[in-house]
Design a protein around this motif. Structure first.
Motif, PDB file in Angstrom:
ATOM      1  N   GLY A 173      -4.976   0.346   0.695  1.00 61.00           N
ATOM      2  CA  GLY A 173      -3.679   0.648   1.300  1.00 61.00           C
ATOM      3  C   GLY A 173      -2.499   0.097   0.536  1.00 61.00           C
ATOM      4  N   ALA A 221       1.323  -3.224  -5.388  1.00 60.48           N
ATOM      5  CA  ALA A 221       0.178  -3.759  -6.122  1.00 60.48           C
ATOM      6  C   ALA A 221       0.152  -3.230  -7.556  1.00 60.48           C
ATOM      7  N   LEU A 222       1.012  -2.276  -7.851  1.00 58.72           N
ATOM      8  CA  LEU A 222       0.926  -1.518  -9.103  1.00 58.72           C
ATOM      9  C   LEU A 222       2.300  -0.923  -9.402  1.00 58.72           C
ATOM     10  N   ILE A 250       9.055   3.955  -4.109  1.00 56.79           N
ATOM     11  CA  ILE A 250       7.971   3.155  -3.529  1.00 56.79           C
ATOM     12  C   ILE A 250       7.073   4.113  -2.749  1.00 56.79           C
ATOM     13  N   ILE A 251       5.813   4.233  -3.176  1.00 57.59           N
ATOM     14  CA  ILE A 251       4.893   5.215  -2.603  1.00 57.59           C
ATOM     15  C   ILE A 251       3.777   4.499  -1.838  1.00 57.59           C
ATOM     16  N   PRO A 252       3.707   4.734  -0.511  1.00 59.52           N
ATOM     17  CA  PRO A 252       2.587   4.179   0.243  1.00 59.52           C
ATOM     18  C   PRO A 252       1.351   5.036  -0.008  1.00 59.52           C
ATOM     19  N   GLY A 253       0.177   4.428   0.006  1.00 52.38           N
ATOM     20  CA  GLY A 253      -1.051   5.196  -0.211  1.00 52.38           C
ATOM     21  C   GLY A 253      -2.242   4.482   0.400  1.00 52.38           C
ATOM     22  N   LEU A 254      -3.367   5.191   0.487  1.00 51.12           N
ATOM     23  CA  LEU A 254      -4.585   4.574   1.029  1.00 51.12           C
ATOM     24  C   LEU A 254      -5.367   3.825  -0.047  1.00 51.12           C
ATOM     25  N   ALA A 255      -5.408   4.360  -1.266  1.00 48.99           N
ATOM     26  CA  ALA A 255      -6.253   3.784  -2.309  1.00 48.99           C
ATOM     27  C   ALA A 255      -5.868   2.330  -2.585  1.00 48.99           C
ATOM     28  N   ARG A 256      -6.830   1.586  -3.145  1.00 49.86           N
ATOM     29  CA  ARG A 256      -6.655   0.155  -3.440  1.00 49.86           C
ATOM     30  C   ARG A 256      -6.280  -0.619  -2.179  1.00 49.86           C
ATOM     31  N   LEU A 313       0.827  -0.302  -1.799  1.00 51.77           N
ATOM     32  CA  LEU A 313       2.066   0.355  -2.214  1.00 51.77           C
ATOM     33  C   LEU A 313       2.084   0.422  -3.726  1.00 51.77           C
ATOM     34  N   ARG A 314       2.674   1.470  -4.274  1.00 56.87           N
ATOM     35  CA  ARG A 314       2.901   1.494  -5.715  1.00 56.87           C
ATOM     36  C   ARG A 314       4.379   1.784  -6.013  1.00 56.87           C
ATOM     37  N   GLN A 366      -3.198  13.340  -1.319  1.00 60.34           N
ATOM     38  CA  GLN A 366      -1.883  12.965  -0.807  1.00 60.34           C
ATOM     39  C   GLN A 366      -0.823  13.632  -1.665  1.00 60.34           C
ATOM     40  N   LEU A 391       0.723  -0.716 -14.589  1.00 64.27           N
ATOM     41  CA  LEU A 391       0.817  -2.175 -14.700  1.00 64.27           C
ATOM     42  C   LEU A 391       0.409  -2.752 -13.356  1.00 64.27           C
ATOM     43  N   ASP A 414     -12.056  -0.155  -3.537  1.00 62.13           N
ATOM     44  CA  ASP A 414     -11.925   0.195  -2.129  1.00 62.13           C
ATOM     45  C   ASP A 414     -13.191  -0.141  -1.360  1.00 62.13           C
TER      46      ASP A 414
END
Lengths: 150, 150
Positions: free
Chosen positions: A79, A117-118, A71-77, A81-82, B68, B148, B31
């Motif tokens: 904020g 989200a992805l 599970i990778i947190p990120g800013l894009a989309r 998680l993917r 990142q 996905l 974004d």
């Protein structure tokens, strides 16, 4: 899938998991189940990280499938998680049974449950059958995956 | 690169970073820098995770580039760590200056320093110019990247 269950991997599963990693056209040159020590060290690191989930599919008390979900947190989309799927393997004796699809669907649901989200994964371009498999599950081959060995 | 420095991102960099994410052919629809709240929450999560490193390139006290880096432990390749690069952006005013290559080289070196055996990333298939950029840096486009949306 009445004869299978999916659960978090344990230390004693590492031997069977590594044998599955090595029993593969690409993994055969990269992995060696004869010396489990580096794998056990890696398992301890994976198991201690709340963003990692290594799972096995078990049939009659034997691991017959595996994958790792990160599970990778990120800013894009905004904020988002993917969920990232890596190291998917199904034991040769259990392929073609729909087990792989069940395992991926499980990882998709787990990603959803954790608020992702992805879901994303990459597959070696030589594995064309595998690509159709992921497309049937709803994945879109929208990206090129680049690797650099260090 | 005498006028640039690369450092860990801070909370006050999130506005400039999100503006770079949104100023992009693909990011523009995904974004929105007008509401930073979800990005600040995501930043706190990234910043608290020792396997995540969000960095900015700074020029004259302004962030003009970002990426990142995620360090992912795994069993494959004898328990290798891999460095994964996501969310690479260079401010429009600073493109074509070699800054992007410097930033990626920095991420490769940081991955090596942390003991990774591999660096990986995916890029949207529509970004063909970007693909040549990564190949020049030594990356091999060996994989197909699947996504996905949930």
């Amino acid at each position: 899938m009445p004869d299978y269950s999916i659960r978090r991997a344990r230390r004693e599963d590492i031997g069977p998991i590594v044998r599955m990693l090595a029993d593969d056209q690409l993994g055969a040159t990269r992995d060696d189940p004869a010396d489990l020590e580096p794998y056990l060290l890696a398992f301890d690191e994976i198991d201690a990280d709340p963003h990692q989930l290594l799972v096995v599919v078990v049939s009659e008390d034997e691991p017959v499938g595996t994958l790792q979900l990160t599970i990778i947190p990120g800013l894009a989309r905004r904020g988002a998680l993917r969920g990232q799927i890596e190291a998917v393997r199904i034991h040769a004796d259990h392929r073609g049974s729909g087990l792989g699809a069940e395992l991926i669907r499980w990882a998709i649901e787990e990603s959803r449950r954790r608020g992702c989200a992805l879901v994303q994964l990459t597959s070696d371009t030589s594995r064309t059958g595998v690509h159709r498999f992921y497309e049937r599950l709803g994945f879109v081959p929208s990206h090129t995956g680049f690797k650099l060995k260090l």
